[in-house]
Design an enzyme around this catalytic site. Structure first.
Site, PDB file in Angstrom:
ATOM      1  N   MET A  19       0.731  -1.196  -0.015  1.00 12.18           N
ATOM      2  CA  MET A  19       0.101   0.000   0.021  1.00 12.18           C
ATOM      3  C   MET A  19       0.949   1.149  -0.119  1.00 12.18           C
ATOM      4  O   MET A  19       1.736   1.434   0.950  1.00 12.18           O
ATOM      5  CB  MET A  19      -0.887   0.163   1.331  1.00 12.18           C
ATOM      6  CG  MET A  19      -1.925  -1.121   1.260  1.00 12.18           C
ATOM      7  SD  MET A  19      -3.045  -1.084   2.851  1.00 12.18           S
ATOM      8  CE  MET A  19      -1.935  -1.931   3.624  1.00 12.18           C
ATOM      9  N   CYS A 102      -2.850  -1.269  -9.514  1.00  7.92           N
ATOM     10  CA  CYS A 102      -3.187   0.221  -9.195  1.00  7.92           C
ATOM     11  C   CYS A 102      -4.273   1.133  -9.901  1.00  7.92           C
ATOM     12  O   CYS A 102      -3.720   0.932 -11.054  1.00  7.92           O
ATOM     13  CB  CYS A 102      -1.689   0.627  -8.719  1.00  7.92           C
ATOM     14  SG  CYS A 102      -2.162   2.625  -8.112  1.00  7.92           S
ATOM     15  N   LYS A 141       0.464  -9.174  -8.687  1.00  8.62           N
ATOM     16  CA  LYS A 141      -1.015  -8.572  -8.089  1.00  8.62           C
ATOM     17  C   LYS A 141      -1.722  -7.808  -9.170  1.00  8.62           C
ATOM     18  O   LYS A 141      -1.138  -6.816  -9.843  1.00  8.62           O
ATOM     19  CB  LYS A 141      -0.646  -7.688  -6.858  1.00  8.62           C
ATOM     20  CG  LYS A 141      -1.919  -7.331  -6.321  1.00  8.62           C
ATOM     21  CD  LYS A 141      -1.812  -6.452  -4.774  1.00  8.62           C
ATOM     22  CE  LYS A 141      -2.886  -6.437  -4.171  1.00  8.62           C
ATOM     23  NZ  LYS A 141      -3.844  -5.291  -4.715  1.00  8.62           N
ATOM     24  N   HIS A 171      -7.093  -8.861  -6.599  1.00  8.56           N
ATOM     25  CA  HIS A 171      -8.096  -8.029  -6.116  1.00  8.56           C
ATOM     26  C   HIS A 171      -9.412  -8.188  -6.948  1.00  8.56           C
ATOM     27  O   HIS A 171      -9.502  -8.100  -8.107  1.00  8.56           O
ATOM     28  CB  HIS A 171      -7.505  -6.715  -6.126  1.00  8.56           C
ATOM     29  CG  HIS A 171      -8.493  -5.925  -5.286  1.00  8.56           C
ATOM     30  ND1 HIS A 171      -8.383  -5.331  -4.289  1.00  8.56           N
ATOM     31  CD2 HIS A 171      -9.703  -5.058  -5.784  1.00  8.56           C
ATOM     32  CE1 HIS A 171      -9.278  -4.503  -3.719  1.00  8.56           C
ATOM     33  NE2 HIS A 171     -10.103  -4.377  -4.648  1.00  8.56           N
ATOM     34  N   ASN A 204      -8.060 -11.185  -2.705  1.00  9.90           N
ATOM     35  CA  ASN A 204      -7.774  -9.896  -1.890  1.00  9.90           C
ATOM     36  C   ASN A 204      -9.074  -9.000  -2.185  1.00  9.90           C
ATOM     37  O   ASN A 204      -9.628  -9.017  -3.108  1.00  9.90           O
ATOM     38  CB  ASN A 204      -6.607  -9.144  -2.508  1.00  9.90           C
ATOM     39  CG  ASN A 204      -6.326  -7.624  -2.015  1.00  9.90           C
ATOM     40  OD1 ASN A 204      -6.266  -6.851  -2.846  1.00  9.90           O
ATOM     41  ND2 ASN A 204      -6.370  -7.417  -0.810  1.00  9.90           N
ATOM     42  N   GLY A 205      -9.384  -8.300  -1.009  1.00 11.43           N
ATOM     43  CA  GLY A 205     -10.417  -7.250  -1.328  1.00 11.43           C
ATOM     44  C   GLY A 205     -11.715  -7.550  -0.116  1.00 11.43           C
ATOM     45  O   GLY A 205     -12.249  -8.588  -0.071  1.00 11.43           O
ATOM     46  N   ASP A 206     -11.863  -6.703   0.771  1.00 11.02           N
ATOM     47  CA  ASP A 206     -12.837  -6.642   1.784  1.00 11.02           C
ATOM     48  C   ASP A 206     -12.782  -7.516   2.754  1.00 11.02           C
ATOM     49  O   ASP A 206     -13.742  -7.616   3.685  1.00 11.02           O
ATOM     50  CB  ASP A 206     -14.231  -6.961   0.811  1.00 11.02           C
ATOM     51  CG  ASP A 206     -14.593  -5.850  -0.093  1.00 11.02           C
ATOM     52  OD1 ASP A 206     -14.092  -4.969  -0.230  1.00 11.02           O
ATOM     53  OD2 ASP A 206     -15.791  -6.201  -0.682  1.00 11.02           O
ATOM     54  N   GLY A 228      -5.283  -5.763   2.898  1.00 12.41           N
ATOM     55  CA  GLY A 228      -4.618  -4.479   2.936  1.00 12.41           C
ATOM     56  C   GLY A 228      -5.253  -3.318   3.806  1.00 12.41           C
ATOM     57  O   GLY A 228      -4.751  -3.156   4.905  1.00 12.41           O
ATOM     58  N   ARG A 229      -6.240  -2.457   3.393  1.00 12.18           N
ATOM     59  CA  ARG A 229      -6.816  -1.648   4.157  1.00 12.18           C
ATOM     60  C   ARG A 229      -7.132  -1.921   5.531  1.00 12.18           C
ATOM     61  O   ARG A 229      -7.146  -1.410   6.635  1.00 12.18           O
ATOM     62  CB  ARG A 229      -7.881  -0.837   3.548  1.00 12.18           C
ATOM     63  CG  ARG A 229      -7.506  -0.027   2.318  1.00 12.18           C
ATOM     64  CD  ARG A 229      -8.541   0.684   1.660  1.00 12.18           C
ATOM     65  NE  ARG A 229      -9.455  -0.798   0.867  1.00 12.18           N
ATOM     66  CZ  ARG A 229     -10.712  -0.599   0.263  1.00 12.18           C
ATOM     67  NH1 ARG A 229     -11.171   0.782   0.189  1.00 12.18           N
ATOM     68  NH2 ARG A 229     -11.296  -1.449  -0.212  1.00 12.18           N
TER      69      ARG A 229
END
Length: 329
Positions: A19, A102, A141, A171, A204-206, A228-229
């Site tokens: 990130m 990205c 990725k 993602h 990846n994601g959520d 990630g986040r």
């Protein structure tokens, strides 16, 4: 056991996503100490690396305690990508990762990151250039596709495997979605189920809770999860997920003492890495995330971001800990 080239990871590893302006060595260190199995640098411009740009060079810093660790690059020129992979070899990471995901305009407009999703042939050529120029394992990725009408992850996965990548992180959004809406993991599961795919596939994601991690693990059959986040201000998520998957039990939410202890480590690591002044400036963006949901924090935040003396920051953090202990929070 999951293998990426010669790298051995535990069954169902948890990966820290790269990130920008977040995944620096101090942040990676606190995530590693809380259970992350594999992590990546912030993404690095291949062009910047070749030009010897100071910011790009700083992102090459890796440390033995965080291994295995990969360095991630992006770019739209084959020669530049190949040259940057050779530069990366000199700092001896465990792998090289290519960013084809990205969605940020300034990256996409240069024909890099998710911009490459429009041209799978170029994606293949860029990947082959990197694979051919390094002895390190190369991973990628990416996203599902450019938009809902051009989801091409199935073709991408097969073709990138053919040119030698050792793992693929996907993602579950298109570039058009940016970070909005819900990540769609069905195409990720379809890639994993493809009998032609032999490399590890990470989703990846959520993923923002141990319960969701278990549901997605069982439902989609992927080899591991990239987070990630949800790790920002919450490096404990890796430990929480592992504990839940092993025992079915939910760990209690991180206490004030635990939060303060990790923040103190993060601050100290940041100052060790970049020097006291710059290290403290870099930490400013993290305080709100670490104290998210904690009442009466605003006055403390104001002081934390104003202080540029490590000893005073550490004293204030102890004061904050004592205050919340007295409040029985």
């Amino acid at each position: 056991m999951i293998k990426i080239g010669n790298i051995e990871l535990p069954d169902f590893p948890l990966l820290l996503a790269p990130m920008e302006d977040v995944s620096d060595p101090p942040f990676r260190r606190v995530c590693k100490e809380n259970g992350a199995d594999l992590m990546y640098s912030e993404f690095i411009s291949s062009e910047g690396l070749i030009r010897d740009a100071i910011k790009s060079k700083q992102k090459l810093d890796i440390f033995d305690y965080e291994r295995p660790v990969g360095i991630q690059i992006f770019g739209g020129d084959e020669e530049a990508m190949a040259s940057s992979a050779k530069i990366i070899e000199t700092v001896q990471p465990d792998l090289v990762d290519i960013n084809f995901g990205c969605p940020v305009k300034k990256v996409v407009s240069k024909g890099a990151g998710a911009g490459v999703l429009k041209d799978v042939d170029l994606m293949v050529r860029l990947t082959k250039a990197v694979v051919s120029s390094t002895h390190l394992p190369v991973t990628v990725k990416t996203r599902l596709g450019w938009d809902a009408d051009s989801i091409n992850i199935h073709e991408v996965a097969e073709r990138l495997q053919e040119v030698g990548i050792k793992a693929l992180s996907i993602h579950g959004r298109t570039r058009a979605q940016m970070y909005k809406g819900t990540a769609d993991w069905e195409p990720i599961a379809a890639v994993k189920k493809n009998p032609n795919i032999e490399i590890p596939i990470f989703g990846n994601g959520d993923i923002d809770s141990p319960q969701k991690a278990e549901i997605y693990k069982n439902k989609y059959g992927i080899d591991g999860i990239m987070i990630g986040r949800a790790a920002i201000g919450n490096p404990w998520i890796f430990k929480e997920i592992k504990h839940f998957l092993q025992t079915g039990e939910t760990l209690p939410e991180a206490s004030i003492e635990e939060r303060i202890d990790v923040i103190k480590k993060h601050v100290e690591f940041s100052c060790e890495w970049k020097g006291e002044r710059l290290g403290l400036l870099e930490m400013r963006k993290h305080y709100n995330n670490y104290f998210k949901g904690i009442p009466h924090f605003r006055p403390y935040k104001k002081t934390l971001v104003e202080l540029l003396d490590l000893s005073l920051i550490l004293e204030l953090l102890e004061e904050i800990k004592d205050f919340y202990k007295e409040e029985n929070f």
